[in-house]
Design an enzyme around this catalytic site. Structure first.
Site, PDB file in Angstrom:
ATOM      1  N   ALA A  66      12.440 -23.547  20.231  1.00  0.00           N
ATOM      2  CA  ALA A  66      13.307 -24.591  19.684  1.00  0.00           C
ATOM      3  C   ALA A  66      14.106 -25.211  20.824  1.00  0.00           C
ATOM      4  O   ALA A  66      14.767 -24.497  21.575  1.00  0.00           O
ATOM      5  CB  ALA A  66      14.258 -24.000  18.645  1.00  0.00           C
ATOM      6  N   LEU A  87       0.845 -41.830  20.985  1.00  0.00           N
ATOM      7  CA  LEU A  87      -0.253 -42.339  20.165  1.00  0.00           C
ATOM      8  C   LEU A  87       0.290 -43.333  19.148  1.00  0.00           C
ATOM      9  O   LEU A  87       1.228 -43.018  18.401  1.00  0.00           O
ATOM     10  CB  LEU A  87      -0.962 -41.191  19.463  1.00  0.00           C
ATOM     11  CG  LEU A  87      -1.559 -40.120  20.386  1.00  0.00           C
ATOM     12  CD1 LEU A  87      -2.133 -38.970  19.565  1.00  0.00           C
ATOM     13  CD2 LEU A  87      -2.627 -40.718  21.294  1.00  0.00           C
ATOM     14  N   GLY A 124      13.356 -32.692  21.192  1.00  0.00           N
ATOM     15  CA  GLY A 124      12.778 -33.979  20.837  1.00  0.00           C
ATOM     16  C   GLY A 124      11.728 -34.492  21.803  1.00  0.00           C
ATOM     17  O   GLY A 124      11.418 -35.682  21.822  1.00  0.00           O
ATOM     18  N   ILE A 125      11.156 -33.615  22.596  1.00  0.00           N
ATOM     19  CA  ILE A 125      10.183 -34.026  23.616  1.00  0.00           C
ATOM     20  C   ILE A 125       8.812 -34.292  23.009  1.00  0.00           C
ATOM     21  O   ILE A 125       8.087 -35.188  23.452  1.00  0.00           O
ATOM     22  CB  ILE A 125      10.097 -32.945  24.718  1.00  0.00           C
ATOM     23  CG1 ILE A 125      11.326 -33.017  25.602  1.00  0.00           C
ATOM     24  CG2 ILE A 125       8.835 -33.088  25.551  1.00  0.00           C
ATOM     25  CD1 ILE A 125      11.375 -31.946  26.647  1.00  0.00           C
ATOM     26  N   GLY A 126       8.449 -33.515  22.025  1.00  0.00           N
ATOM     27  CA  GLY A 126       7.121 -33.607  21.449  1.00  0.00           C
ATOM     28  C   GLY A 126       6.399 -32.279  21.463  1.00  0.00           C
ATOM     29  O   GLY A 126       5.167 -32.228  21.410  1.00  0.00           O
ATOM     30  N   LYS A 129       6.320 -20.589  14.673  1.00  0.00           N
ATOM     31  CA  LYS A 129       7.640 -21.004  15.158  1.00  0.00           C
ATOM     32  C   LYS A 129       8.637 -19.994  14.614  1.00  0.00           C
ATOM     33  O   LYS A 129       8.905 -19.953  13.404  1.00  0.00           O
ATOM     34  CB  LYS A 129       8.008 -22.410  14.685  1.00  0.00           C
ATOM     35  CG  LYS A 129       9.404 -22.818  15.167  1.00  0.00           C
ATOM     36  CD  LYS A 129       9.566 -24.307  15.276  1.00  0.00           C
ATOM     37  CE  LYS A 129      10.908 -24.636  15.930  1.00  0.00           C
ATOM     38  NZ  LYS A 129      11.035 -26.048  16.265  1.00  0.00           N
ATOM     39  N   PRO A 140      -0.513 -38.648  25.946  1.00  0.00           N
ATOM     40  CA  PRO A 140       0.128 -39.964  25.822  1.00  0.00           C
ATOM     41  C   PRO A 140       0.711 -40.177  24.431  1.00  0.00           C
ATOM     42  O   PRO A 140       0.347 -39.487  23.476  1.00  0.00           O
ATOM     43  CB  PRO A 140      -1.036 -40.934  26.082  1.00  0.00           C
ATOM     44  CG  PRO A 140      -2.241 -40.190  25.611  1.00  0.00           C
ATOM     45  CD  PRO A 140      -1.981 -38.736  25.938  1.00  0.00           C
TER      46      PRO A 140
END
Length: 212
Positions: A102, A186, A13-15, A33, A184
């Site tokens: 993942a 957004l 869930g970090i991005g 992926k 950053p």
């Protein structure tokens, strides 16, 4: 052989997917992926195609699409699927390839195989994505140590979130890794805003350099 870059993270869930979309778009690359766990909502592949600006043929299909949103080893078991490490060989493409993992490095793909085990076989340089929030120093340095213990080349670390200069500096210094930049949050996440933010905060050429 074309450039291959593995995008992993210190946690889930970090991005990573948003960062992977920005990187693949900036490099005019292919995206892959290998294992997607959870397909009821927008998959990571779908999100990358929407945000990267890449054509559909550049966003490769997963080796495994698992229905259950869980750790891949559990999702595979619940789906009645056995993940074969041999099916996770990197695709041969004629442009840079961005591979998104993942969760974190130690996410299990089977009961005796983790993502970092597969990365060690790939021998491709890794970009480690890290949050800028509390706890990121510990998670980042542990991840860097785990990669180095397996002799996996580290291209650098990409931070995601609001600026935290102290944490970012300490991680880069103590981990002896390159700080590639910081993406950053957004307020409006679109293909255009993501492309602009990446260009402002990263240098695309840094991702194409050889790592020893």
């Amino acid at each position: 052989m074309s450039t291959r870059i593995v995008v992993t993270g210190t946690d889930t869930g970090i991005g990573k997917t948003v960062f992977s979309a920005a990187l693949a778009g900036a490099l005019d690359a292919f995206y892959w992926k290998p294992v997607q766990a959870g397909i009821e909502e927008e998959t990571d592949r779908d999100a990358v195609q929407r945000l990267s600006g890449l054509s559909a043929e550049r966003v490769l299909r997963e080796a495994y699409r698992l229905k259950t949103p869980a750790s891949p080893h559990l999702a595979a078991r619940l789906d009645g699927v056995t993940i074969d490490p041999g099916a996770l060989a990197l695709p041969e493409v004629d442009r840079p390839l961005v591979i998104e993992g993942a969760g974190g490095l130690m996410v299990p793909l089977t009961e005796n195989l983790t993502y970092i085990d597969v990365m060690a076989r790939w021998r491709a340089p890794v970009v480690l994505c890290a949050r800028t929030t509390l706890g990121t120093i510990n998670h980042s340095l542990l991840s860097i140590e785990a990669l180095r213990a397996r002799d996996i080349p580290i291209l650098g670390i990409a931070f995601i979130g609001d600026e935290n200069r102290e944490s970012e500096t300490v991680i880069a210094s103590m981990g002896q890794v390159k700080r590639l930049g910081r993406l950053p949050h957004l307020a409006s996440l679109t293909r255009e805003t993501l492309r602009t933010a990446f260009a402002q905060h990263f240098t695309a050429g840094d991702f194409l350099k050889d790592v020893t």
